[in-house]
Design a protein around this motif. Structure first.
Motif, PDB file in Angstrom:
ATOM      1  N   LYS A 189      31.621 -33.973 -22.754  1.00 62.14           N
ATOM      2  CA  LYS A 189      31.583 -34.463 -24.134  1.00 62.14           C
ATOM      3  C   LYS A 189      32.535 -35.627 -24.437  1.00 62.14           C
ATOM      4  CE  LYS A 189      30.360 -29.835 -25.843  1.00 62.14           C
ATOM      5  NZ  LYS A 189      30.819 -28.686 -26.657  1.00 62.14           N
ATOM      6  N   ASN A 190      33.733 -35.633 -23.810  1.00 61.26           N
ATOM      7  CA  ASN A 190      34.760 -36.596 -24.207  1.00 61.26           C
ATOM      8  C   ASN A 190      35.631 -36.975 -23.010  1.00 61.26           C
ATOM      9  OD1 ASN A 190      37.122 -37.875 -25.253  1.00 61.26           O
ATOM     10  ND2 ASN A 190      36.740 -36.927 -27.257  1.00 61.26           N
ATOM     11  N   THR A 191      35.402 -38.147 -22.432  1.00 63.71           N
ATOM     12  CA  THR A 191      36.102 -38.573 -21.222  1.00 63.71           C
ATOM     13  C   THR A 191      37.612 -38.680 -21.434  1.00 63.71           C
ATOM     14  OG1 THR A 191      34.157 -39.817 -20.517  1.00 63.71           O
ATOM     15  CG2 THR A 191      36.240 -40.361 -19.455  1.00 63.71           C
ATOM     16  N   ILE A 192      38.034 -39.259 -22.565  1.00 62.59           N
ATOM     17  CA  ILE A 192      39.457 -39.422 -22.832  1.00 62.59           C
ATOM     18  C   ILE A 192      40.147 -38.067 -22.949  1.00 62.59           C
ATOM     19  CG2 ILE A 192      41.173 -40.354 -24.429  1.00 62.59           C
ATOM     20  CD1 ILE A 192      39.592 -42.466 -22.892  1.00 62.59           C
ATOM     21  N   HIS A 193      39.494 -37.154 -23.656  1.00 61.24           N
ATOM     22  CA  HIS A 193      40.044 -35.806 -23.808  1.00 61.24           C
ATOM     23  C   HIS A 193      40.136 -35.124 -22.446  1.00 61.24           C
ATOM     24  CE1 HIS A 193      40.090 -31.950 -26.483  1.00 61.24           C
ATOM     25  NE2 HIS A 193      41.309 -32.392 -26.201  1.00 61.24           N
ATOM     26  N   TYR A 194      39.132 -35.329 -21.621  1.00 60.47           N
ATOM     27  CA  TYR A 194      39.110 -34.753 -20.268  1.00 60.47           C
ATOM     28  C   TYR A 194      40.289 -35.271 -19.450  1.00 60.47           C
ATOM     29  CZ  TYR A 194      37.570 -34.067 -15.421  1.00 60.47           C
ATOM     30  OH  TYR A 194      37.505 -33.747 -14.081  1.00 60.47           O
ATOM     31  N   GLN A 195      40.514 -36.562 -19.465  1.00 63.42           N
ATOM     32  CA  GLN A 195      41.610 -37.157 -18.707  1.00 63.42           C
ATOM     33  C   GLN A 195      42.967 -36.649 -19.191  1.00 63.42           C
ATOM     34  OE1 GLN A 195      40.968 -41.388 -19.042  1.00 63.42           O
ATOM     35  NE2 GLN A 195      39.537 -41.438 -17.312  1.00 63.42           N
ATOM     36  N   ASN A 196      43.112 -36.486 -20.496  1.00 66.99           N
ATOM     37  CA  ASN A 196      44.364 -35.963 -21.038  1.00 66.99           C
ATOM     38  C   ASN A 196      44.618 -34.523 -20.581  1.00 66.99           C
ATOM     39  OD1 ASN A 196      45.027 -38.317 -22.419  1.00 66.99           O
ATOM     40  ND2 ASN A 196      43.977 -37.689 -24.299  1.00 66.99           N
ATOM     41  N   LYS A 197      43.557 -33.722 -20.531  1.00 69.77           N
ATOM     42  CA  LYS A 197      43.699 -32.341 -20.056  1.00 69.77           C
ATOM     43  C   LYS A 197      44.109 -32.303 -18.589  1.00 69.77           C
ATOM     44  CE  LYS A 197      40.572 -29.988 -23.275  1.00 69.77           C
ATOM     45  NZ  LYS A 197      39.344 -29.175 -23.430  1.00 69.77           N
ATOM     46  N   ILE A 198      43.486 -33.166 -17.773  1.00 69.38           N
ATOM     47  CA  ILE A 198      43.840 -33.234 -16.358  1.00 69.38           C
ATOM     48  C   ILE A 198      45.310 -33.626 -16.199  1.00 69.38           C
ATOM     49  CG2 ILE A 198      43.503 -34.542 -14.221  1.00 69.38           C
ATOM     50  CD1 ILE A 198      41.276 -32.674 -14.489  1.00 69.38           C
ATOM     51  N   LYS A 199      45.741 -34.603 -16.989  1.00 70.33           N
ATOM     52  CA  LYS A 199      47.132 -35.075 -16.917  1.00 70.33           C
ATOM     53  C   LYS A 199      48.113 -33.947 -17.241  1.00 70.33           C
ATOM     54  CE  LYS A 199      47.915 -39.135 -18.589  1.00 70.33           C
ATOM     55  NZ  LYS A 199      48.149 -40.274 -19.521  1.00 70.33           N
ATOM     56  N   VAL A 200      47.840 -33.205 -18.323  1.00 69.19           N
ATOM     57  CA  VAL A 200      48.703 -32.087 -18.710  1.00 69.19           C
ATOM     58  C   VAL A 200      48.705 -31.010 -17.629  1.00 69.19           C
ATOM     59  CG1 VAL A 200      48.969 -30.181 -20.347  1.00 69.19           C
ATOM     60  CG2 VAL A 200      48.486 -32.482 -21.180  1.00 69.19           C
TER      61      VAL A 200
ATOM     62  N   MET B 198      50.933 -28.180 -24.069  1.00 65.46           N
ATOM     63  CA  MET B 198      49.690 -27.610 -23.517  1.00 65.46           C
ATOM     64  C   MET B 198      48.658 -27.400 -24.612  1.00 65.46           C
ATOM     65  SD  MET B 198      49.290 -24.162 -21.235  1.00 65.46           S
ATOM     66  CE  MET B 198      47.707 -23.604 -20.657  1.00 65.46           C
ATOM     67  N   THR B 199      49.071 -26.826 -25.756  1.00 63.62           N
ATOM     68  CA  THR B 199      48.129 -26.543 -26.825  1.00 63.62           C
ATOM     69  C   THR B 199      47.657 -27.812 -27.521  1.00 63.62           C
ATOM     70  OG1 THR B 199      50.022 -26.126 -28.267  1.00 63.62           O
ATOM     71  CG2 THR B 199      48.973 -24.220 -27.268  1.00 63.62           C
ATOM     72  N   SER B 200      48.333 -28.969 -27.294  1.00 62.69           N
ATOM     73  CA  SER B 200      47.938 -30.209 -27.962  1.00 62.69           C
ATOM     74  C   SER B 200      46.612 -30.740 -27.427  1.00 62.69           C
ATOM     75  CB  SER B 200      49.026 -31.273 -27.791  1.00 62.69           C
ATOM     76  OG  SER B 200      49.230 -31.556 -26.425  1.00 62.69           O
ATOM     77  N   VAL B 201      46.296 -30.470 -26.186  1.00 59.16           N
ATOM     78  CA  VAL B 201      45.025 -30.924 -25.628  1.00 59.16           C
ATOM     79  C   VAL B 201      44.076 -29.764 -25.346  1.00 59.16           C
ATOM     80  CG1 VAL B 201      45.929 -33.057 -24.632  1.00 59.16           C
ATOM     81  CG2 VAL B 201      46.019 -30.948 -23.301  1.00 59.16           C
ATOM     82  N   PHE B 202      44.617 -28.575 -25.102  1.00 56.66           N
ATOM     83  CA  PHE B 202      43.791 -27.393 -24.888  1.00 56.66           C
ATOM     84  C   PHE B 202      43.746 -26.574 -26.182  1.00 56.66           C
ATOM     85  CE2 PHE B 202      45.194 -28.359 -20.538  1.00 56.66           C
ATOM     86  CZ  PHE B 202      43.973 -28.351 -19.893  1.00 56.66           C
ATOM     87  N   SER B 203      42.600 -25.982 -26.450  1.00 57.73           N
ATOM     88  CA  SER B 203      42.439 -25.199 -27.670  1.00 57.73           C
ATOM     89  C   SER B 203      43.182 -23.869 -27.565  1.00 57.73           C
ATOM     90  CB  SER B 203      40.954 -24.925 -27.918  1.00 57.73           C
ATOM     91  OG  SER B 203      40.448 -24.037 -26.934  1.00 57.73           O
ATOM     92  N   LYS B 204      43.285 -23.189 -28.711  1.00 56.98           N
ATOM     93  CA  LYS B 204      43.924 -21.872 -28.734  1.00 56.98           C
ATOM     94  C   LYS B 204      43.164 -20.896 -27.838  1.00 56.98           C
ATOM     95  CE  LYS B 204      45.461 -18.214 -31.861  1.00 56.98           C
ATOM     96  NZ  LYS B 204      45.529 -17.736 -33.280  1.00 56.98           N
TER      97      LYS B 204
END
Length: 419
Positions: free
Chosen positions: A282-293, A1-7
């Motif tokens: 800001k970042n589509t790839i980062h967004y998709q990774n967050k949704i996946k997690v 979870m913390t790998s894609v979401f910030s602290k």
């Protein structure tokens, strides 16, 4: 979870989740006592009134929550104007609805539920202060929300226990709903005022912004109206065919699955939404990774809820509720799997907010409402509360799973994110 979401995202989620866990623990302790003290009939009446007025909450809230949070994230310097405009829009809508309710009861014969309707309707005046939550959520200051809700919860639980011990009637417990909203709003006001973030002199209503917010939130108003009707369908059918006792039994199932369980998932998704909105911008790839997690987390929680109540549901009902509520055992085993579908729909709705594609939210809840009405019509007269549980479970599947795969664009987006 913390790998894609910030602290900071994780901390925001921690406070939301902790709040729901504390609500769960206190709810397990006090709510069965209230249900047992009032009995299935009075609980059925209270929950029926809440459901009927719940169908009006989209008008009370105007679908502004997710829209205002998104707008504050995108335009942080305008937060005072956004909050003020949202507050006044909701105040106007509350006044209009209250006048309508009073006018309705002035034209009808005296209803035994009139007092409950007026108490619950008036409580929404204090609920207006949850516009402060829009700012707190956008800034990820969920600790303040935690402090407010837990302080209020502590006061309310003590008063609920006092009411149970003294065998107060259903009106006493209805008034505590209003008091709960009032305490939360008061704490928000004091904290924000202390931090010099609530400047009343700057609270001016903007017609231009108001029209813009309502235009953006209109699909949410429609979809939320459908959701509340969707939720009330089963209780309307149960009351028509089997009376307040059946609604009291179904209210027990809803309390255990919704009140104690899927609210935790709802809290996590809401706490992480500002982070999703930031990444989407800001970042589509980062967004998709967050949704996946987030999908994976919610699937695990949904499965846990279903397995937990399948194994321990009967024990909970036997241990914490009086014998009258034993009828809830089978519907609980059925309905406990609904969060598995609902969590996916919650995440999908946040994605629609980000993509400004909220008309699809309307379409999927139309599908859900139609499915639920048809299923309730055929199942509730025959299988009573069990039929209501089956109807809700299947309609949630239609709303949150089937619709996504029926819509070509949504299916491709979801599959692309998952894989």
């Amino acid at each position: 979870m913390t790998s894609v979401f910030s602290k900071k995202d994780f901390v925001a989620t921690k406070w939301f989740t902790l709040e729901k866990i504390i609500q769960l623990v206190t709810g397990v302790y006090i709510v069965p006592k209230i249900f047992s003290a009032l009995g299935t009939v009075d609980i059925g009446k209270l929950k029926f009134v809440e459901s009927v007025l719940g169908m009006l909450t989209p008008i009370f809230f105007l679908g502004l929550s997710a829209i205002c949070i998104r707008e504050i994230v995108f335009n942080p310097k305008r937060y005072q104007l956004i909050l003020a405009t949202a507050f006044y829009l909701r105040l106007i809508s509350w006044i209009a609805v209250l006048i309508g309710i009073i006018f309705y009861f002035s034209l009808t014969e005296n209803s035994p539920l009139k007092g409950l309707y007026l108490i619950i309707a008036f409580s929404y005046l204090f609920k207006l202060t949850d516009v402060f939550e829009y700012y707190l959520l956008a800034k990820k200051w969920t600790k303040i929300i935690f402090i407010s809700k837990i302080t209020s919860l502590s006061v309310i639980v003590v008063l609920q226990y006092y009411g149970v011990k003294n065998q107060f009637d259903v009106y006493y417990f209805a008034k505590l709903i209003a008091l709960d909203f009032f305490i939360q709003g008061l704490i928000y006001s004091i904290i924000l005022k202390h931090k010099k973030l609530l400047i009343i002199k700057e609270w001016k209503f903007s017609w231009t912004l108001g029209k813009s917010l309502l235009k953006m939130s209109f699909p949410l108003i429609l979809s939320n109206s459908l959701i509340m009707f969707y939720i009330a369908i089963d209780e309307l059918f149960l009351k028509f065919y089997h009376g307040d006792h059946a609604n009291g039994i179904f209210a027990t199932v809803q309390f255990l699955v919704i009140g104690l369980s899927w609210n935790i998932g709802f809290a996590i998704i809401n706490a992480l939404y500002p982070s999703l909105a930031e990444s989407f911008q800001k970042n589509t790839i980062h967004y998709q990774n967050k949704i996946k997690v987030l999908f994976k987390i919610m699937l695990v929680i949904g499965l846990f809820i279903g397995v937990f109540y399948s194994l321990f549901g009967n024990f909970i009902l036997d241990s914490f509720f009086i014998e009258t509520y034993a009828e809830a055992k089978t519907p609980l085993l059925i309905f406990c799997w609904a969060p598995l579908f609902v969590f996916i729909g919650m995440i999908y709705e946040k994605h629609l907010v980000n993509t400004n594609d909220l008309q699809k939210n309307v379409y999927r809840f139309i599908l859900g409402c139609v499915s639920n009405v048809i299923l309730c019509y055929f199942l509730i007269p025959i299988w009573h509360v069990n039929g209501a549980a089956i109807a809700v479970l299947l309609s949630h599947f239609m709303t949150n799973i089937v619709y996504i795969f029926l819509d070509d664009k949504s299916r491709k987006e979801v599959l692309a994110i998952i894989y």
